[in-house]
Scaffold this motif. Sequence first.
Motif, PDB file in Angstrom:
ATOM      1  N   TRP A 153      -5.000  -6.217  -5.799  1.00 47.05           N
ATOM      2  CA  TRP A 153      -5.385  -7.178  -4.762  1.00 47.05           C
ATOM      3  C   TRP A 153      -6.422  -8.154  -5.306  1.00 47.05           C
ATOM      4  O   TRP A 153      -6.339  -9.355  -5.084  1.00 47.05           O
ATOM      5  N   ALA A 154      -7.428  -7.646  -6.027  1.00 44.90           N
ATOM      6  CA  ALA A 154      -8.484  -8.503  -6.565  1.00 44.90           C
ATOM      7  C   ALA A 154      -7.926  -9.495  -7.584  1.00 44.90           C
ATOM      8  O   ALA A 154      -8.318 -10.670  -7.602  1.00 44.90           O
ATOM      9  N   LEU A 155      -7.004  -9.037  -8.418  1.00 43.47           N
ATOM     10  CA  LEU A 155      -6.398  -9.944  -9.390  1.00 43.47           C
ATOM     11  C   LEU A 155      -5.548 -11.009  -8.719  1.00 43.47           C
ATOM     12  O   LEU A 155      -5.499 -12.154  -9.184  1.00 43.47           O
ATOM     13  N   ASP A 156      -4.878 -10.650  -7.650  1.00 43.61           N
ATOM     14  CA  ASP A 156      -4.042 -11.622  -6.938  1.00 43.61           C
ATOM     15  C   ASP A 156      -4.864 -12.677  -6.207  1.00 43.61           C
ATOM     16  O   ASP A 156      -4.453 -13.836  -6.127  1.00 43.61           O
ATOM     17  N   THR A 157      -5.998 -12.300  -5.655  1.00 48.49           N
ATOM     18  CA  THR A 157      -6.734 -13.223  -4.783  1.00 48.49           C
ATOM     19  C   THR A 157      -7.843 -13.997  -5.472  1.00 48.49           C
ATOM     20  O   THR A 157      -8.290 -15.005  -4.938  1.00 48.49           O
ATOM     21  N   PHE A 158      -8.297 -13.557  -6.634  1.00 49.68           N
ATOM     22  CA  PHE A 158      -9.402 -14.276  -7.273  1.00 49.68           C
ATOM     23  C   PHE A 158      -9.071 -15.737  -7.582  1.00 49.68           C
ATOM     24  O   PHE A 158      -9.896 -16.615  -7.302  1.00 49.68           O
ATOM     25  N   PRO A 159      -7.918 -16.047  -8.149  1.00 56.06           N
ATOM     26  CA  PRO A 159      -7.628 -17.469  -8.400  1.00 56.06           C
ATOM     27  C   PRO A 159      -7.609 -18.307  -7.118  1.00 56.06           C
ATOM     28  O   PRO A 159      -8.065 -19.456  -7.110  1.00 56.06           O
ATOM     29  N   SER A 163      -2.180   4.671  -6.595  1.00 57.33           N
ATOM     30  CA  SER A 163      -3.494   5.062  -6.087  1.00 57.33           C
ATOM     31  C   SER A 163      -4.148   3.888  -5.354  1.00 57.33           C
ATOM     32  O   SER A 163      -3.778   2.731  -5.541  1.00 57.33           O
ATOM     33  N   THR A 164      -5.137   4.213  -4.573  1.00 52.14           N
ATOM     34  CA  THR A 164      -5.868   3.197  -3.827  1.00 52.14           C
ATOM     35  C   THR A 164      -6.648   2.302  -4.777  1.00 52.14           C
ATOM     36  O   THR A 164      -6.749   1.094  -4.564  1.00 52.14           O
ATOM     37  N   VAL A 165      -7.170   2.880  -5.850  1.00 49.98           N
ATOM     38  CA  VAL A 165      -7.929   2.098  -6.818  1.00 49.98           C
ATOM     39  C   VAL A 165      -7.039   1.037  -7.463  1.00 49.98           C
ATOM     40  O   VAL A 165      -7.435  -0.120  -7.613  1.00 49.98           O
ATOM     41  N   MET A 166      -5.834   1.420  -7.810  1.00 46.24           N
ATOM     42  CA  MET A 166      -4.918   0.449  -8.426  1.00 46.24           C
ATOM     43  C   MET A 166      -4.517  -0.636  -7.427  1.00 46.24           C
ATOM     44  O   MET A 166      -4.352  -1.794  -7.801  1.00 46.24           O
ATOM     45  N   GLY A 211       0.811  -1.215   0.000  1.00 40.13           N
ATOM     46  CA  GLY A 211       0.000   0.000   0.000  1.00 40.13           C
ATOM     47  C   GLY A 211       0.842   1.262   0.000  1.00 40.13           C
ATOM     48  O   GLY A 211       0.344   2.348  -0.260  1.00 40.13           O
ATOM     49  N   ARG A 212       2.141   1.159   0.279  1.00 39.74           N
ATOM     50  CA  ARG A 212       3.011   2.335   0.373  1.00 39.74           C
ATOM     51  C   ARG A 212       3.821   2.573  -0.901  1.00 39.74           C
ATOM     52  O   ARG A 212       4.790   3.295  -0.886  1.00 39.74           O
ATOM     53  N   SER A 213       3.425   1.960  -1.973  1.00 43.78           N
ATOM     54  CA  SER A 213       4.211   2.061  -3.198  1.00 43.78           C
ATOM     55  C   SER A 213       3.999   3.370  -3.937  1.00 43.78           C
ATOM     56  O   SER A 213       4.628   3.604  -4.949  1.00 43.78           O
TER      57      SER A 213
END
Length: 141
Positions: free
Chosen positions: A106-112, A98-101, A93-95
């Motif tokens: 996060w959604a792409l990482d966890t969906f599978p 934006s929060t949206v990105m 989160g500190r990169s």
Amino acid sequence: MGRRRTETPGRPRQRARRAGAASAAPAALLVAGAGVDEAAGAGLGLIFVLTAAAAAALAAALCPRGRTWWALAAPPLAIAVVAVGAQLAAGAGRSGGSTVMAVVHWALDTFPAMAAAEVTAAVVLAGRALRPGRGRRACHA
């Protein structure tokens, strides 16, 4: 008045231990998978997906018969909590993005992982339900 059914003194403790093992072992497996994947540096990936599926299978195998719906309902929530914790611990989160990105990533990482966990839990629960001879008395006629 009817007789009140009492349990033996050791029964509630045994049930509590089994319930603790049924939730602690899969949770530890899921956290370990997230930790290994984050330590590898590429974010949540294949190891997290595999440990999420294994944790869901373990939870589905250990859950009591009357509470099997938890084995289908809990994996996405548990995976979401562990994934957010892993990414916060890794500093994702500190990169500076934006929060949206961050949410999309996060959604792409966890969906599978969520999909694999749901499918695995459903297969294990179906196997438990369809296993022959479970809960039936043998007929010795």
